[in-house]
Design an enzyme around this catalytic site. Sequence first.
Site, PDB file in Angstrom:
ATOM      1  N   VAL A   1       4.966   3.378   5.921  1.00 48.45           N
ATOM      2  CA  VAL A   1       5.374   2.032   6.332  1.00 48.45           C
ATOM      3  C   VAL A   1       5.783   1.215   5.114  1.00 48.45           C
ATOM      4  O   VAL A   1       6.825   0.544   5.101  1.00 48.45           O
ATOM      5  CB  VAL A   1       4.257   1.297   7.093  1.00 48.45           C
ATOM      6  CG1 VAL A   1       4.733  -0.091   7.475  1.00 48.45           C
ATOM      7  CG2 VAL A   1       3.846   2.060   8.334  1.00 48.45           C
TER       8      VAL A   1
ATOM      9  N   GLU B   1      -0.399  -2.239  -6.842  1.00 52.30           N
ATOM     10  CA  GLU B   1      -1.281  -1.238  -7.440  1.00 52.30           C
ATOM     11  C   GLU B   1      -0.510  -0.043  -7.931  1.00 52.30           C
ATOM     12  O   GLU B   1      -0.777   0.516  -8.968  1.00 52.30           O
ATOM     13  CB  GLU B   1      -2.225  -0.679  -6.364  1.00 52.30           C
ATOM     14  CG  GLU B   1      -3.282  -1.566  -5.924  1.00 52.30           C
ATOM     15  CD  GLU B   1      -4.074  -0.905  -4.808  1.00 52.30           C
ATOM     16  OE1 GLU B   1      -5.059  -1.519  -4.411  1.00 52.30           O
ATOM     17  OE2 GLU B   1      -3.737   0.195  -4.342  1.00 52.30           O
TER      18      GLU B   1
ATOM     19  N   GLY C   1       0.839  -1.190   0.000  1.00 45.50           N
ATOM     20  CA  GLY C   1       0.000   0.000   0.000  1.00 45.50           C
ATOM     21  C   GLY C   1       0.871   1.236   0.000  1.00 45.50           C
ATOM     22  O   GLY C   1       2.099   1.173   0.152  1.00 45.50           O
TER      23      GLY C   1
END
Lengths: 505, 505
Positions: free
Chosen positions: A270, A291, A266
Amino acid sequence: MIELAAQRCQLPRWRDRLQSADEAAALIHDGMTVGMSGFTRAGEAKQVPLALARRAEHEPFQITLMTGASLGHDTDGILADAGVLARRMPFQVDRRLRAAINRGEVMFVDSHLSEMSEQLRHDQLGALDIAVIEAVAITADGGIVPTASVGNSASFAAQADKVIIEFNVAAPEALIGLHDIYVPAKRPGRQPIPISAPDTRIGTPYIPVDPDKIAAIVLTQEQDSPADITPANEATQRIAEHLIGFFESEVAAGRMSLSLMPLQAGIGSVANAVLHGLMAGPFEDLTMYSEVLQDSTFELLDHGTLRFASASAITLSDAYGAKVWNNLERYRDRVVLRPQELSNHPGMSRRLGVIAINTAIEFDIYGNVNSTHINGTHMMNGIGGSGDFARNSHLSIFVTTSTARGGALSSVVPFVSHVDHVEHDVDILVTEHGLADLRGLAPRERARVIIDRCADPVYRPALAAYFDNACARGGHTPHCLEQALAWHVAAQRDGSMRALVDQPT
Amino acid sequence: MIELAAQRCQLPRWRDRLQSADEAAALIHDGMTVGMSGFTRAGEAKQVPLALARRAEHEPFQITLMTGASLGHDTDGILADAGVLARRMPFQVDRRLRAAINRGEVMFVDSHLSEMSEQLRHDQLGALDIAVIEAVAITADGGIVPTASVGNSASFAAQADKVIIEFNVAAPEALIGLHDIYVPAKRPGRQPIPISAPDTRIGTPYIPVDPDKIAAIVLTQEQDSPADITPANEATQRIAEHLIGFFESEVAAGRMSLSLMPLQAGIGSVANAVLHGLMAGPFEDLTMYSEVLQDSTFELLDHGTLRFASASAITLSDAYGAKVWNNLERYRDRVVLRPQELSNHPGMSRRLGVIAINTAIEFDIYGNVNSTHINGTHMMNGIGGSGDFARNSHLSIFVTTSTARGGALSSVVPFVSHVDHVEHDVDILVTEHGLADLRGLAPRERARVIIDRCADPVYRPALAAYFDNACARGGHTPHCLEQALAWHVAAQRDGSMRALVDQPT
Ligand SMILES: CC(C)(COP(=O)(O)OP(=O)(O)OC[C@H]1O[C@@H](n2cnc3c(N)ncnc32)[C@H](O)[C@@H]1OP(=O)(O)O)[C@@H](O)C(=O)NCCC(=O)NCCS
Ligand SMILES: CC(C)(COP(=O)(O)OP(=O)(O)OC[C@H]1O[C@@H](n2cnc3c(N)ncnc32)[C@H](O)[C@@H]1OP(=O)(O)O)[C@@H](O)C(=O)NCCC(=O)NCCS
């Protein structure tokens, strides 16, 4: 601009279709559904949406706006403030749009990113009137070479009655050839998608478009908004270390090679910290099937640890952006951009065995994850692709810091205030305090590991007390229902969950 | 029995491996992980588990038991009562095992049915010591022809150190040729699974087994337990009517042909009523791509409305069973049984565009579904395949009666006490009162439709009052957190939610 455009446009008589953004925006009427390019601030339509907002100042109208994912340039905020958005899907990250959604003014249809194209294709969301797609080039038969994202643009172009092209003459020419466009056929009769590795190419380098549908070409030259990179801090660094240590132990146990499995990460600090951490480790020949590609992906490519990266968009910081966009040739054979229904495809996650790393807002002692709703009610961004990956991946990992708002809120709670990812979809949880490996564990076992490894020590005793009281009442997933949401009720009342620490339930 | 067995066993010197169930069960030791055949009461190992329970009477020991799904013959209850089960996955439906799970005595790892084989294959659940698989025939090189289910047996046979075959000489010989066994390769390098329609065959009619691993062959002749068919009642009839009406309107809108899309239907009376209803409608050339085939599937095949059915198991009532098993040849070209990781495969659901029909225990005003936990804590059965299908299907439908316990509990609540299916995964909700089509709606819109169409009129005002109060506080998904679980707290206290009707929140 015209001369630059001419160099990249093969479509005959394309000049006849040139329009200003205001003229093109006039094709969009009240009540229409509009599909625009744009995915995590990359490759979005930049001029037509602003023209819509300008027009709405003197002529109120509303549309349903679909995109790939989030837009940059405050576009969503500008459109929300202008009152143009009746309905918005499938994702957003804008502060002002978020506020309008939470006031109930904009109907936000938070959706799995892989799914919207299918729903559109099979006419489950009504007709798509107009597509607005940013292009770096136009082929002789009207094909659109998209810019820094593909998103849902290929489906928008196929489904829309009319297509407006935002022809971005400043977009790097080296983008041409980077994309792999493949649109699954209508059902029944659909054949398997023939991807068997992150680097498989199966389509065309442009989005096929019926040239008769191209209603306008608008010349633009704005760059994408840069990514906001939150720098790593001690907590994200620790999370990354726990995760890298876990990967090393998986390799040591013989469950994966040093190439791991294709990584999905994502957006955010992090994810960046984890990818950075991989650089230091013993890993080699890594791949990504993700993605969106951020700075850290290109750093890893430069470093040689990462062999190949597949995604639907590239979103970079200003500093790194200049480096990448001016040297794109260097990455040409090692990066591909796909439609988001392929980058996020459930079948591909399962086939390739993706390692999915996504961020939670909070999770509960049984491992249910809330990724979207602050205190159960207020939308942050949306589920995005996290559900596509978490359900069908080889390993589903969620990360978060153990507390929020300076320690006033525990991100580990008895009962999440909203569920985006059910415990079945969550294999590994990580906070700065440690990593909980939940594979093969029943809920009562999960609870002990999660409390011990992930919760902040300040909140551990209260969580353990809740769990013990709940166990005394029995059940597969023990709860004290009348106390289950007390942590969130306190957060709402006091802005803090500290009350729970002082008098454990 | 030996003579019957000889007719269906080609394995050289198989007689040398014959053992009694007790002898074979002696191969299973304390602490082992055992994979047994069996899926929704079909094709389960029948003798070895009973021998285990007998042995445990005088020699306590515990195992981890994995199966396809649920077992018949009270096997799970007998094993639970005998204290043999330390850990059980991925599904069960047994009253006594359920009680042991809810007491926290058996660690139940409730899992998506498609996923366990993958986890096992990639060594995420530890080693599998022994597989116990029911066979109707054994090939010359040790291949097992399974009986009425495939479940996880192909993976169990591949992963286990040793294989015990329960050779059921009474199983109908016509089962031979019905199965299509294909096991996805280890990753990386896995190729697409080449299924493009429910009737595609891609594998072998038997489970390949290394003959050296066959440690024992136990002869048996028990039949499968019959399905418990709850007869249709007025409520399930109405649910079926709403759903059939919806399918007709989808066809009228041009979104599907009269062949609809491949159907998946959970087990139980509503599913049976819906499939029955399809017989009366205008539909033709239907197909199923489901987990389990019940009476209604064969009625539809007989009627000619259903052209082909793919699943992982066949579970029939006594009455219908006789008819089908004695005439299996008639269905041979129209039915296939696959491993559950293929019948439930996320990529297949997406590729084929499955219409998934599953049952909810309760759902909330935003469309989140609880399929597993009574009052949020006590496990009923498990998530089974519902999550595999709901997330990745073309249309995800959940059905339930609007109330339970004679009206004392509303199945439509402000906030589900446990989430198995997040609102993103739920397109259509149906109760006897009506059907809510949630496609393309935002949470606040979903709430109005769900309350109006699905809730019992007795509970509607209280739900509407909760929703209005929540909206006044704002949010994308408005809630009054301190009241959200009050309906379940009342249910726990009074055995009824009626208190909420009298004084709406
Ligand atoms: C979950 C998500 C919001 C975290 O974002 P992030 O930027 O890494 O995290 P932050 O720590 O900045 O938190 C974001 C907000 O949530 C709040 N928050 C975090 N934890 C919280 C908690 N336990 N309780 C309440 N609020 C919390 C923060 O205060 C912050 O709010 P603010 O901006 O008003 O200060 C983000 O990753 C997301 O939207 N995920 C869902 C989509 C997704 O996973 N997509 C797939 C990959 S792109
Ligand atoms: C959800 C499920 C339990 C419903 O089963 P069913 O037999 O159709 O439904 P029933 O109405 O008999 O209800 C089952 C139990 O739940 C209870 N129940 C139903 N609705 C309830 C509610 N709203 N609140 C509390 N309890 C409820 C019933 O009282 C009954 O309990 P009992 O057996 O102690 O009386 C079942 O479909 C299931 O296990 N589904 C999950 C697995 C799945 O979907 N697999 C995929 C296809 S096989």
